[in-house]
Design a protein around this motif. Structure first.
Motif, PDB file in Angstrom:
ATOM      1  N   PRO A   1      31.622  20.926  39.979  1.00 18.47           N
ATOM      2  CA  PRO A   1      30.320  20.643  40.605  1.00 18.47           C
ATOM      3  C   PRO A   1      29.970  21.614  41.738  1.00 18.47           C
ATOM      4  CG  PRO A   1      31.576  18.619  40.339  1.00 18.47           C
ATOM      5  CD  PRO A   1      32.501  19.757  40.012  1.00 18.47           C
ATOM      6  N   TYR A   2      30.945  22.360  42.229  1.00 16.95           N
ATOM      7  CA  TYR A   2      30.735  23.261  43.365  1.00 16.95           C
ATOM      8  C   TYR A   2      30.654  24.727  42.956  1.00 16.95           C
ATOM      9  CZ  TYR A   2      31.998  18.984  45.673  1.00 16.95           C
ATOM     10  OH  TYR A   2      32.035  17.678  46.075  1.00 16.95           O
ATOM     11  N   TRP A   3      30.793  25.000  41.673  1.00 21.28           N
ATOM     12  CA  TRP A   3      30.726  26.372  41.191  1.00 21.28           C
ATOM     13  C   TRP A   3      29.276  26.830  41.182  1.00 21.28           C
ATOM     14  CZ3 TRP A   3      34.457  25.513  36.480  1.00 21.28           C
ATOM     15  CH2 TRP A   3      35.763  25.381  36.965  1.00 21.28           C
ATOM     16  N   ASP A   4      28.977  27.791  42.030  1.00 25.18           N
ATOM     17  CA  ASP A   4      27.618  28.305  42.146  1.00 25.18           C
ATOM     18  C   ASP A   4      27.678  29.821  42.314  1.00 25.18           C
ATOM     19  OD1 ASP A   4      28.513  28.690  44.767  1.00 25.18           O
ATOM     20  OD2 ASP A   4      27.166  27.209  45.649  1.00 25.18           O
ATOM     21  N   ALA A   5      26.568  30.418  42.673  1.00 24.25           N
ATOM     22  CA  ALA A   5      26.502  31.878  42.806  1.00 24.25           C
ATOM     23  C   ALA A   5      27.500  32.386  43.851  1.00 24.25           C
ATOM     24  CB  ALA A   5      25.089  32.314  43.147  1.00 24.25           C
ATOM     25  N   ASP A   6      27.662  31.662  44.966  1.00 25.85           N
ATOM     26  CA  ASP A   6      28.639  32.076  45.994  1.00 25.85           C
ATOM     27  C   ASP A   6      30.046  32.081  45.417  1.00 25.85           C
ATOM     28  OD1 ASP A   6      26.776  32.383  48.052  1.00 25.85           O
ATOM     29  OD2 ASP A   6      27.024  30.313  48.750  1.00 25.85           O
ATOM     30  N   HIS A   7      30.388  30.999  44.721  1.00 22.34           N
ATOM     31  CA  HIS A   7      31.719  30.866  44.121  1.00 22.34           C
ATOM     32  C   HIS A   7      31.983  32.002  43.141  1.00 22.34           C
ATOM     33  CE1 HIS A   7      34.226  29.550  40.713  1.00 22.34           C
ATOM     34  NE2 HIS A   7      34.994  29.054  41.645  1.00 22.34           N
ATOM     35  N   PHE A   8      31.052  32.205  42.222  1.00 21.93           N
ATOM     36  CA  PHE A   8      31.256  33.235  41.199  1.00 21.93           C
ATOM     37  C   PHE A   8      31.241  34.634  41.801  1.00 21.93           C
ATOM     38  CE2 PHE A   8      29.885  29.713  38.390  1.00 21.93           C
ATOM     39  CZ  PHE A   8      31.037  29.667  37.608  1.00 21.93           C
ATOM     40  N   GLY A   9      30.439  34.833  42.838  1.00 25.49           N
ATOM     41  CA  GLY A   9      30.409  36.135  43.498  1.00 25.49           C
ATOM     42  C   GLY A   9      31.742  36.466  44.151  1.00 25.49           C
ATOM     43  N   TYR A  10      32.304  35.494  44.853  1.00 28.07           N
ATOM     44  CA  TYR A  10      33.592  35.713  45.523  1.00 28.07           C
ATOM     45  C   TYR A  10      34.700  35.906  44.492  1.00 28.07           C
ATOM     46  CZ  TYR A  10      37.266  35.285  49.017  1.00 28.07           C
ATOM     47  OH  TYR A  10      38.339  35.541  49.835  1.00 28.07           O
ATOM     48  N   ALA A  11      34.711  35.068  43.466  1.00 36.46           N
ATOM     49  CA  ALA A  11      35.716  35.198  42.400  1.00 36.46           C
ATOM     50  C   ALA A  11      35.606  36.570  41.741  1.00 36.46           C
ATOM     51  CB  ALA A  11      35.545  34.087  41.363  1.00 36.46           C
ATOM     52  N   GLY A  12      34.378  37.022  41.531  1.00 36.99           N
ATOM     53  CA  GLY A  12      34.170  38.333  40.936  1.00 36.99           C
ATOM     54  C   GLY A  12      34.694  39.460  41.807  1.00 36.99           C
ATOM     55  N   ARG A  13      34.478  39.352  43.117  1.00 35.75           N
ATOM     56  CA  ARG A  13      34.985  40.384  44.040  1.00 35.75           C
ATOM     57  C   ARG A  13      36.511  40.423  44.045  1.00 35.75           C
ATOM     58  NH1 ARG A  13      30.687  38.313  46.782  1.00 35.75           N
ATOM     59  NH2 ARG A  13      31.928  37.101  48.254  1.00 35.75           N
ATOM     60  N   LEU A  14      37.154  39.258  43.951  1.00 38.39           N
ATOM     61  CA  LEU A  14      38.621  39.243  43.873  1.00 38.39           C
ATOM     62  C   LEU A  14      39.107  39.981  42.629  1.00 38.39           C
ATOM     63  CD1 LEU A  14      39.904  35.681  44.911  1.00 38.39           C
ATOM     64  CD2 LEU A  14      40.309  37.854  46.060  1.00 38.39           C
ATOM     65  N   VAL A  15      38.467  39.703  41.503  1.00 34.30           N
ATOM     66  CA  VAL A  15      38.867  40.331  40.246  1.00 34.30           C
ATOM     67  C   VAL A  15      38.532  41.822  40.248  1.00 34.30           C
ATOM     68  CG1 VAL A  15      38.416  40.357  37.760  1.00 34.30           C
ATOM     69  CG2 VAL A  15      38.820  38.195  38.907  1.00 34.30           C
ATOM     70  N   GLU A  16      37.384  42.186  40.809  1.00 37.83           N
ATOM     71  CA  GLU A  16      36.999  43.597  40.870  1.00 37.83           C
ATOM     72  C   GLU A  16      37.984  44.420  41.692  1.00 37.83           C
ATOM     73  OE1 GLU A  16      33.014  43.698  42.375  1.00 37.83           O
ATOM     74  OE2 GLU A  16      32.216  42.695  40.599  1.00 37.83           O
ATOM     75  N   GLY A  17      38.595  43.791  42.698  1.00 42.79           N
ATOM     76  CA  GLY A  17      39.561  44.494  43.542  1.00 42.79           C
ATOM     77  C   GLY A  17      40.955  44.543  42.946  1.00 42.79           C
ATOM     78  N   ALA A  18      41.107  44.013  41.749  1.00 39.55           N
ATOM     79  CA  ALA A  18      42.421  43.956  41.093  1.00 39.55           C
ATOM     80  C   ALA A  18      42.370  44.712  39.774  1.00 39.55           C
ATOM     81  CB  ALA A  18      42.816  42.495  40.844  1.00 39.55           C
ATOM     82  N   ASP A  19      43.544  45.112  39.321  1.00 34.24           N
ATOM     83  CA  ASP A  19      43.616  45.696  37.986  1.00 34.24           C
ATOM     84  C   ASP A  19      44.673  45.008  37.128  1.00 34.24           C
ATOM     85  OD1 ASP A  19      45.968  46.731  39.029  1.00 34.24           O
ATOM     86  OD2 ASP A  19      45.375  48.831  38.823  1.00 34.24           O
ATOM     87  N   ALA A  20      45.187  43.876  37.622  1.00 38.13           N
ATOM     88  CA  ALA A  20      46.163  43.095  36.857  1.00 38.13           C
ATOM     89  C   ALA A  20      46.185  41.668  37.399  1.00 38.13           C
ATOM     90  CB  ALA A  20      47.556  43.713  36.950  1.00 38.13           C
ATOM     91  N   MET A  21      46.663  40.752  36.563  1.00 34.11           N
ATOM     92  CA  MET A  21      46.861  39.356  36.957  1.00 34.11           C
ATOM     93  C   MET A  21      48.330  39.005  36.833  1.00 34.11           C
ATOM     94  SD  MET A  21      43.945  36.986  35.279  1.00 34.11           S
ATOM     95  CE  MET A  21      42.630  37.922  34.563  1.00 34.11           C
ATOM     96  N   LEU A  22      48.782  38.127  37.704  1.00 30.77           N
ATOM     97  CA  LEU A  22      50.126  37.576  37.663  1.00 30.77           C
ATOM     98  C   LEU A  22      49.973  36.077  37.499  1.00 30.77           C
ATOM     99  CD1 LEU A  22      53.206  37.884  38.017  1.00 30.77           C
ATOM    100  CD2 LEU A  22      52.824  37.747  40.499  1.00 30.77           C
ATOM    101  N   LEU A  23      50.611  35.529  36.459  1.00 25.73           N
ATOM    102  CA  LEU A  23      50.428  34.119  36.129  1.00 25.73           C
ATOM    103  C   LEU A  23      51.750  33.469  35.755  1.00 25.73           C
ATOM    104  CD1 LEU A  23      47.465  34.739  33.663  1.00 25.73           C
ATOM    105  CD2 LEU A  23      47.239  34.004  36.033  1.00 25.73           C
TER     106      LEU A  23
END
Length: 188
Positions: free
Chosen positions: A35-57
């Motif tokens: 219910p809280y996922w909005d443009a701010d949420h997706f923008g911040y999540a996108g910036r985190l991913v843009e600054g990365a070139d790999a994921m650790l899971l």
């Protein structure tokens, strides 16, 4: 040196996940976060991913993400699907979804990944892998997304961690109109 950035959703009462195999579906983050996922949420999540070139899971997050993202498309989904992933698991014998199993000692292998040239490595989910990473001082930033919700049941952040007290320094705070507040911490 590459940084490992931990990104974790947390309720106000410290819940990060359900108590699988429970019936407390209200404790599954996708149920209380969405219910809280909005443009701010997706923008911040996108910036985190843009600054990365790999994921650790860890295994559970890898399996959940693979199920959720592998069938989606669009700019963010395409990035999630094509980004290389490193998966820590004692039970998986093979991976799909552009992923590599971490072989051998996880702490040693993650330290080697950090030494390789490249951008940040974003780490999603909170579980057993975090215990190893925190215990060995391998996380460079924690991004705790606090959602304005009390869940009441589920696994707490770093529940049963098994490592000594870890002190962190508040590096920054992001606040969204939806009520999400992201606390960014670094090791002290």
């Amino acid at each position: 040196m590459r940084k490992i950035i931990e990104s974790t959703f947390v309720s106000l009462d410290g819940i990060v996940d359900d108590t699988r195999p429970s019936t407390a579906s209200r404790a599954e983050p996708q149920n209380w976060c969405s219910p809280y996922w909005d443009a701010d949420h997706f923008g911040y999540a996108g910036r985190l991913v843009e600054g990365a070139d790999a994921m650790l899971l860890g295994r559970a997050t890898y399996e959940g993400f693979a199920e959720a993202w592998s069938t989606r498309d669009g700019e963010f989904a395409d990035t999630m699907n094509t980004m290389p992933k490193y998966v820590a698991s004692r039970t998986l014998t093979e991976t799909t979804w552009n992923a590599t199993l971490i072989e051998g000692d996880v702490a040693e292998e993650v330290a080697k990944l950090k030494e390789q040239p490249g951008a940040n490595i974003v780490k999603y989910g909170t579980g057993e892998l975090d215990r190893t990473l925190v215990e060995h001082g391998l996380v460079d930033e924690f991004h705790f997304w606090y959602f304005p919700v009390v869940v009441g049941a589920g696994k707490h952040l770093f529940e049963g961690a098994g490592f000594d007290t870890t002190h962190l320094k508040l590096a920054d705070v992001e606040r969204f109109e939806s009520g999400i507040v992201i606390h960014i911490y670094v090791p002290k």
